[in-house]
Design a protein around this motif. Structure first.
Motif, PDB file in Angstrom:
ATOM      1  N   LYS A  68       0.837  -1.194   0.000  1.00  0.00           N
ATOM      2  CA  LYS A  68       0.000   0.000   0.000  1.00  0.00           C
ATOM      3  C   LYS A  68       0.874   1.248   0.000  1.00  0.00           C
ATOM      4  O   LYS A  68       1.915   1.306   0.668  1.00  0.00           O
ATOM      5  N   ALA A  69       0.462   2.221  -0.776  1.00  0.00           N
ATOM      6  CA  ALA A  69       1.279   3.418  -1.002  1.00  0.00           C
ATOM      7  C   ALA A  69       1.590   4.182   0.281  1.00  0.00           C
ATOM      8  O   ALA A  69       2.629   4.843   0.376  1.00  0.00           O
ATOM      9  N   ALA A  86       9.659  -2.639  -3.677  1.00  0.00           N
ATOM     10  CA  ALA A  86       8.201  -2.766  -3.625  1.00  0.00           C
ATOM     11  C   ALA A  86       7.529  -1.834  -4.632  1.00  0.00           C
ATOM     12  O   ALA A  86       8.075  -0.797  -5.015  1.00  0.00           O
ATOM     13  N   ILE A  87       6.338  -2.235  -5.061  1.00  0.00           N
ATOM     14  CA  ILE A  87       5.547  -1.474  -6.034  1.00  0.00           C
ATOM     15  C   ILE A  87       4.331  -0.907  -5.306  1.00  0.00           C
ATOM     16  O   ILE A  87       3.555  -1.668  -4.714  1.00  0.00           O
ATOM     17  N   PRO A  88       4.139   0.416  -5.288  1.00  0.00           N
ATOM     18  CA  PRO A  88       3.039   1.002  -4.506  1.00  0.00           C
ATOM     19  C   PRO A  88       1.662   0.758  -5.126  1.00  0.00           C
ATOM     20  O   PRO A  88       1.497   0.819  -6.346  1.00  0.00           O
ATOM     21  N   VAL A  89       0.709   0.457  -4.264  1.00  0.00           N
ATOM     22  CA  VAL A  89      -0.694   0.314  -4.654  1.00  0.00           C
ATOM     23  C   VAL A  89      -1.475   1.431  -3.984  1.00  0.00           C
ATOM     24  O   VAL A  89      -1.374   1.629  -2.767  1.00  0.00           O
ATOM     25  N   ASN A 102      -3.489   3.373 -10.265  1.00  0.00           N
ATOM     26  CA  ASN A 102      -3.285   1.935 -10.243  1.00  0.00           C
ATOM     27  C   ASN A 102      -3.134   1.325 -11.629  1.00  0.00           C
ATOM     28  O   ASN A 102      -2.638   0.205 -11.756  1.00  0.00           O
ATOM     29  N   ALA A 103      -3.541   2.035 -12.670  1.00  0.00           N
ATOM     30  CA  ALA A 103      -3.273   1.542 -14.023  1.00  0.00           C
ATOM     31  C   ALA A 103      -1.768   1.447 -14.235  1.00  0.00           C
ATOM     32  O   ALA A 103      -1.259   0.494 -14.844  1.00  0.00           O
ATOM     33  N   ARG A 104      -1.042   2.428 -13.709  1.00  0.00           N
ATOM     34  CA  ARG A 104       0.413   2.411 -13.795  1.00  0.00           C
ATOM     35  C   ARG A 104       1.004   1.299 -12.933  1.00  0.00           C
ATOM     36  O   ARG A 104       2.040   0.716 -13.270  1.00  0.00           O
TER      37      ARG A 104
END
Length: 239
Positions: A68-69, A86-89, A102-104
């Motif tokens: 989570k971002a 990590a990849i932020p959501v 979130n498309a990105r």
């Protein structure tokens, strides 16, 4: 500087996590994860940020998690999350104005898989202490279908079950069960916009996770199961 260059901790993530989790728990992994190539690990979420440490230790290789971002903004922890690749959501409940980013996020995951990375996701969304799996969100299925459709990537989806009967107790048992790869080759020609395909793959992911987790209706039932597990482990010399 690219995200991969910022992720200086990523190459050492698995051994660091393996050391950390073995300090806190009497930990072991059952099952064999794919040692290389793109893979999507899907895991249950009983213990907040420790779950990522367990999955990384179980994978035995660099793994990038969706997180989570809001974690990226926390002092200290944010730097570690970034360093771990990590990849932020962007969750709507955290900030509705940022949810369109979130498309990105999906594109970032597709890129990671295309580059041969392992990616970890917790399809339940939120960490919880319920005695069974929560209803799964569709993000993991949509990521997989989208990566196959847009990038032509073929990769396994592997369930990881985290079983920690006394998760808050120092030196208690924790077992990570790496399950069989989830069959989804028959869905690879479908798109992430195909509601039926997303629903079907999500159901298969849930079935895979249920095969490696303890699921009962009441917390009292879970305690009975965990007691039986403890007795069996003692008899087999697993403790």
């Amino acid at each position: 500087m690219s995200d991969r260059h910022r992720a200086w901790l990523l190459p050492a993530l698995a051994p660091v996590c393996a050391f950390a989790i073995r300090v806190f728990y009497r930990f072991r992994t059952e099952g064999t994860p794919p040692p290389s190539g793109p893979v999507l690990f899907v895991a249950n979420h009983p213990n907040s940020i420790l779950d990522a440490i367990v999955v990384a230790a179980s994978a035995g290789r660099p793994i990038r998690f969706l997180a989570k971002a809001t974690l990226f903004d926390e002092p200290g922890l944010g730097a570690l999350v970034r360093a771990g690749g990590a990849i932020p959501v962007y969750r709507r409940q955290d900030d509705p104005a940022l949810a369109d980013r979130n498309a990105r996020v999906f594109e970032a995951v597709h890129e990671a898989l295309e580059e041969g990375d392992a990616v970890g996701i917790f399809p339940e969304g939120l960490s919880h202490s319920e005695p069974s799996l929560a209803r799964l969100r569709t993000g993991a299925a949509r990521i997989a279908l989208g990566a196959a459709e847009r990038r032509g990537i073929r990769f396994p989806i592997v369930p990881v079950g985290i079983v920690a009967p006394e998760k808050q107790t120092f030196r208690s048992r924790c077992v990570s069960l790496v399950g069989r790869q989830i069959e989804w080759a028959d869905l690879e020609g479908r798109t992430e916009a195909d509601v039926e395909a997303v629903r079907e793959l999500t159901a298969r992911i849930e079935e895979g996770l249920r095969s490696v987790t303890v699921n009962v209706e009441r917390i009292e039932d879970r305690r009975t199961v965990e007691c039986a597990e403890a007795i069996f482990a003692a008899e087999q010399g697993l403790d």
